[in-house]
Design a protein around this motif. Structure first.
Motif, PDB file in Angstrom:
ATOM      1  N   PHE A  42       0.833  -1.203   0.000  1.00 32.38           N
ATOM      2  CA  PHE A  42       0.000   0.000   0.000  1.00 32.38           C
ATOM      3  C   PHE A  42       0.869   1.254   0.000  1.00 32.38           C
ATOM      4  CE2 PHE A  42      -3.466  -2.763   0.560  1.00 32.38           C
ATOM      5  CZ  PHE A  42      -4.643  -2.039   0.525  1.00 32.38           C
ATOM      6  N   THR A  47      -9.501  -2.700   7.661  1.00 31.18           N
ATOM      7  CA  THR A  47     -10.862  -3.137   8.009  1.00 31.18           C
ATOM      8  C   THR A  47     -11.077  -4.629   7.766  1.00 31.18           C
ATOM      9  OG1 THR A  47     -11.789  -0.929   7.633  1.00 31.18           O
ATOM     10  CG2 THR A  47     -13.302  -2.801   7.522  1.00 31.18           C
ATOM     11  N   TRP A  50      -9.655   1.445   4.937  1.00 30.88           N
ATOM     12  CA  TRP A  50     -10.837   0.769   4.408  1.00 30.88           C
ATOM     13  C   TRP A  50     -10.503  -0.529   3.669  1.00 30.88           C
ATOM     14  CZ3 TRP A  50     -15.673   0.323   5.232  1.00 30.88           C
ATOM     15  CH2 TRP A  50     -16.539  -0.200   4.259  1.00 30.88           C
ATOM     16  N   LEU A  51      -9.408  -0.515   2.885  1.00 32.64           N
ATOM     17  CA  LEU A  51      -9.111  -1.654   2.027  1.00 32.64           C
ATOM     18  C   LEU A  51      -8.185  -2.687   2.672  1.00 32.64           C
ATOM     19  CD1 LEU A  51      -8.579   0.259  -1.341  1.00 32.64           C
ATOM     20  CD2 LEU A  51     -10.623  -0.957  -0.563  1.00 32.64           C
ATOM     21  N   ALA A  89      -1.042   4.696  -1.310  1.00 32.99           N
ATOM     22  CA  ALA A  89      -2.407   4.701  -0.779  1.00 32.99           C
ATOM     23  C   ALA A  89      -2.540   5.749   0.318  1.00 32.99           C
ATOM     24  CB  ALA A  89      -2.777   3.325  -0.233  1.00 32.99           C
ATOM     25  N   THR A  90      -3.677   6.395   0.352  1.00 35.93           N
ATOM     26  CA  THR A  90      -3.932   7.364   1.405  1.00 35.93           C
ATOM     27  C   THR A  90      -4.231   6.638   2.717  1.00 35.93           C
ATOM     28  OG1 THR A  90      -6.314   7.462   0.985  1.00 35.93           O
ATOM     29  CG2 THR A  90      -4.902   8.935  -0.304  1.00 35.93           C
ATOM     30  N   ARG A  91      -4.271   7.412   3.784  1.00 36.06           N
ATOM     31  CA  ARG A  91      -4.552   6.824   5.098  1.00 36.06           C
ATOM     32  C   ARG A  91      -5.915   6.173   5.124  1.00 36.06           C
ATOM     33  NH1 ARG A  91      -3.701  10.531  10.342  1.00 36.06           N
ATOM     34  NH2 ARG A  91      -1.555  10.276   9.591  1.00 36.06           N
ATOM     35  N   TRP A  92      -6.890   6.803   4.488  1.00 35.61           N
ATOM     36  CA  TRP A  92      -8.247   6.257   4.514  1.00 35.61           C
ATOM     37  C   TRP A  92      -8.377   5.043   3.593  1.00 35.61           C
ATOM     38  CZ3 TRP A  92     -10.894   7.567   8.468  1.00 35.61           C
ATOM     39  CH2 TRP A  92     -10.697   8.821   9.060  1.00 35.61           C
ATOM     40  N   GLN A  93      -7.650   5.026   2.462  1.00 34.55           N
ATOM     41  CA  GLN A  93      -7.637   3.835   1.618  1.00 34.55           C
ATOM     42  C   GLN A  93      -7.014   2.648   2.357  1.00 34.55           C
ATOM     43  OE1 GLN A  93      -5.494   5.474  -1.739  1.00 34.55           O
ATOM     44  NE2 GLN A  93      -7.360   5.601  -3.001  1.00 34.55           N
ATOM     45  N   ARG A  94      -5.952   2.917   3.087  1.00 32.86           N
ATOM     46  CA  ARG A  94      -5.324   1.861   3.872  1.00 32.86           C
ATOM     47  C   ARG A  94      -6.292   1.337   4.934  1.00 32.86           C
ATOM     48  NH1 ARG A  94       0.115   1.164   5.318  1.00 32.86           N
ATOM     49  NH2 ARG A  94       0.563   3.172   4.352  1.00 32.86           N
ATOM     50  N   TYR A 101       2.204   1.865  -3.565  1.00 31.14           N
ATOM     51  CA  TYR A 101       1.241   2.444  -4.497  1.00 31.14           C
ATOM     52  C   TYR A 101       0.707   3.793  -4.023  1.00 31.14           C
ATOM     53  CZ  TYR A 101       1.019  -1.687  -7.436  1.00 31.14           C
ATOM     54  OH  TYR A 101       1.339  -2.703  -8.296  1.00 31.14           O
TER      55      TYR A 101
END
Length: 271
Positions: free
Chosen positions: A167, A183, A179-180, A172-177, A170
């Protein structure tokens, strides 16, 4: 693409195992009730000392106009406290995962809240909060909150380091990390905490009803136990305790089914 459908023999084995999980405890319960009934009848034990299962069932039917509303009050308080514990535990666990400083600052207080005896806190809450129903809700929330928080916090920390690096690679933003990656990793841990919290919320509700002495229209099953004690109506006490036990069992299996539904097909515990 390989065929992942289990062979017929495996499906039959799983089907028998699923029925066995239902039949085995049911047989044990029937044998226990039959032995209990026989012991009471053969020994001639007075009903006010230990009622037979038939006497408890009769009391449950006859006293249902009282026990039914009391059960609904207890279940409502339990459900509201559990919902508040889930919301608060998840939000605080996410905050802990995003900021170690928040975790270092607040986690000791969450532990202190959990280890403080409920019977010692309820009288203080009654001094500060005039509404008895709110006191019951807060007491039940206190005992149900920590398992959600602790389990989810551990789950959010358990993501595979290689996936974390991927992550990062690529961008990834903090929120993408969150959620994807975090979580899905934390979901099994959260569900484990939920299975514990659902019964703790029931225990907290009943204990709070005992401590506060809730009465009137807002009285729960603890009031029915008190009433049976004062009237030496032991079958009524057993009927109320039976409803409490059945509610806890139903809550546990409901969360178990929820876990299997959410984790089916991808987590090791359901494969």
């Amino acid at each position: 693409m390989p065929d992942t459908t289990p062979p017929p023999q495996d499906r039959r084995s799983r089907h028998r195992f699923a029925w066995g999980r239902i039949a085995a405890p049911a047989v044990v319960a029937l044998l226990a009730l039959a032995g209990w009934e026989a012991l009471i009848q053969l020994r001639g034990v007075p009903t006010y000392v230990a009622p037979a299962p038939t006497a408890v069932a009769e009391a449950l039917v006859q006293q249902w106009p009282t026990l039914g509303p009391a059960w609904l009050v207890t279940v409502r308080t339990m459900a509201l406290a559990l919902a508040a514990a889930v919301a608060g535990g998840l939000l605080l666990a996410v905050a802990f995962s995003l900021s170690p400083l928040i975790e270092l600052s607040l986690f000791p207080y969450a532990v202190a809240l959990q280890v403080t005896p409920l019977v010692a806190m309820a009288p203080l809450l009654m001094l500060w909060i005039p509404q008895t129903q709110v006191v019951l809700l807060v007491c039940a929330w206190i005992v149900a909150f920590f398992p959600i928080l602790a389990s989810t916090t551990v789950g959010l920390r358990s993501a595979d380091p290689g996936l974390r690096d991927l992550f990062d690679l690529y961008g990834a933003t903090r929120w993408q990390r969150l959620w994807l990656l975090l979580t899905p990793t934390a979901l099994p841990y959260f569900l484990t905490g939920l299975r514990t919290a659902v019964n703790l919320s029931l225990v907290g509700t009943v204990v709070a009803e005992f401590v506060t002495g809730a009465s009137g229209k807002q009285s729960g099953l603890a009031a029915a136990v008190f009433e049976g004690q004062y009237r030496l109506d032991t079958p009524l006490m057993f009927a109320a305790l039976g409803l409490i036990a059945l509610t806890g069992i139903a809550g546990y299996f409901a969360t178990h089914l929820l876990s299997r539904w959410l984790l089916a097909g991808w987590h090791e515990s359901t494969l």
